[in-house]
Design a protein around this motif. Sequence first.
Motif, PDB file in Angstrom:
ATOM      1  N   GLN A   1      -5.039  -2.401   1.763  1.00  0.00           N
ATOM      2  CA  GLN A   1      -4.677  -3.211   2.921  1.00  0.00           C
ATOM      3  C   GLN A   1      -5.781  -4.199   3.270  1.00  0.00           C
ATOM      4  OE1 GLN A   1      -1.551  -3.096   4.484  1.00  0.00           O
ATOM      5  NE2 GLN A   1      -2.370  -5.025   5.234  1.00  0.00           N
TER       6      GLN A   1
ATOM      7  N   VAL B   1       0.408   4.277  -2.711  1.00  0.00           N
ATOM      8  CA  VAL B   1       0.073   5.653  -2.319  1.00  0.00           C
ATOM      9  C   VAL B   1       1.145   6.616  -2.816  1.00  0.00           C
ATOM     10  CG1 VAL B   1      -0.206   7.220  -0.355  1.00  0.00           C
ATOM     11  CG2 VAL B   1      -1.351   4.995  -0.353  1.00  0.00           C
TER      12      VAL B   1
ATOM     13  N   GLU C   1      -5.040   3.596   0.538  1.00  0.00           N
ATOM     14  CA  GLU C   1      -4.210   2.761   1.402  1.00  0.00           C
ATOM     15  C   GLU C   1      -5.057   1.748   2.170  1.00  0.00           C
ATOM     16  OE1 GLU C   1      -0.558   3.378   4.558  1.00  0.00           O
ATOM     17  OE2 GLU C   1      -2.109   4.924   4.455  1.00  0.00           O
TER      18      GLU C   1
ATOM     19  N   ARG D   1      -5.845   8.251   1.627  1.00  0.00           N
ATOM     20  CA  ARG D   1      -6.101   7.449   2.831  1.00  0.00           C
ATOM     21  C   ARG D   1      -7.015   6.270   2.500  1.00  0.00           C
ATOM     22  NH1 ARG D   1      -9.775   8.020   7.170  1.00  0.00           N
ATOM     23  NH2 ARG D   1     -10.644   9.862   6.169  1.00  0.00           N
TER      24      ARG D   1
ATOM     25  N   PRO E   1       0.818  -1.219   0.000  1.00  0.00           N
ATOM     26  CA  PRO E   1       0.000   0.000   0.000  1.00  0.00           C
ATOM     27  C   PRO E   1       0.848   1.264   0.000  1.00  0.00           C
ATOM     28  CG  PRO E   1      -0.900  -1.597   1.552  1.00  0.00           C
ATOM     29  CD  PRO E   1       0.418  -2.145   1.090  1.00  0.00           C
ATOM     30  N   ALA E   2       1.986   1.245   0.703  1.00  0.00           N
ATOM     31  CA  ALA E   2       2.852   2.431   0.768  1.00  0.00           C
ATOM     32  C   ALA E   2       3.365   2.808  -0.613  1.00  0.00           C
ATOM     33  CB  ALA E   2       4.023   2.188   1.726  1.00  0.00           C
TER      34      ALA E   2
END
Length: 482
Positions: free
Chosen positions: A232, A171, A228, A225, A167-168
């Motif tokens: 996840q 983003v 992410e 947000r 996810p990091a």
Amino acid sequence: MQWETVIGLEVHIQLKTSSKIFSGASTAYGAPPNSQACAVDLGMPGVLPVINREVIRMATLFGLAIDAEIAPRSIFARKHYFYPDLPKGYQISQFELPIVAGGKLEINYREGGDEPQSRVINITRAHLEEDAGKSLHEDYERYTGIDLNRAGTPLIECVSEPEMASPAQAVAYARKLHTLVQYLGICDGNMQEGSFRVDANVSVRPKGESELGTRTETKNLNSFRFLEKAIQFEIERQIDLIESGGKVVQETRLFDPDKGETRTMRSKEEAHDYRYFPDPDLLPVVIDDAFIDSVRQTMPELPDAKRERFIADFGLSAYDAELLTDTRALSAYYETVLKEFDQDPKLAANWVMGEFSGALNRDGMDIEQAPVPPKTLAGLLSRIADNTISGKIAKDVFEALWRGEAESADAIIEQKGLKQITDTGAIEAFVDEAIANHPDQVQQYRDGKTKVIGFLVGKVMQASQGKANPAAVNKLFKAKLD
């Protein structure tokens, strides 16, 4: 079993044109429902679409910025599906021959508390298409409202390779793309209004395997947000499903921000389901080298180049340069401040990133609305640099400027009598008083606990109403106590 994640993003970038991609209808946001959908947008019999030249220019500019190939010949196709907000029964898009092929973006990201890492994410393609209308559910009990104002709005759909692993990273990629299109001036980046929307394709596979797992696509994520959280959740859902003996179904899903989970929307279509074929009403788009060169001449300084220049020219850290180049407007504000105040780029950076950006966030303002223009902030920084006021008093002056109490820092300082006390005799009197009134702290200092000097300096600043020069106060204390 250990698992690894594979993520690809499809990003819909609404182009900042005044009219739609195939008609002259307005693209302005917020108009009354169905007031900006003309006969072309509605697909009425006998009407013909005409390509908006500005859309081609913007797509070419985008392709050059991501180091992609600009197709000399690209084709629009009809993508057939049936939804109430798609009045023609098909969407005009590009399929086999998109206008932009390939490209890449370098991203910087952190995994948890780890050190920053970088990697290059390759881009498969970026194609042009028209947006659909919008289905409205909130104000209707048993019905769905349809607003076709958005139908025909020009989009670039940028499709990444399935190369992101967390996810990091996803983003970071979306943020980098979001910054880039705003720098280019082709998109306003307003995610709340739908100008920048992300679809996330997510799959998992046993670690070390090369074959991709079955993917799901989570549609229309309109904040970083949510992006992410949706990824996840989907990673955890797929792993749990496989480990419990189930199978991941290829499908389209939606993210519920209230519950923090994704849910099934519909089964995932393949290309053949859409029955693509070239649109018979639109000629191929032919672009020559002269056009590409003319677009290249309009390329602004891009974020990566600007960041490196800030580090080299202004001596900023990579972190500060990254923050200051986050948006084109913020970097322009900072550089304009430096045109008036060039003695200390780091001091200017601290104030632009700190007090100025904090006030914008607190009051929900855009930079263009800020009541403290760059020249005014530069004047305030000059008074800090020449010791007219301390940094603490400067914060009070800034707030007064933000409230519109005067047009310059000098006027506020004069009105409120805020000039810093630099007279050694006056400061010495405050220091002597602090030494006399706090013998215990004085003894602690002399016993080697030198950090207690901060307490004593604080007492002087309190007694002088913040006007004593802190450097002079520290110097006098050390001269008297060492």
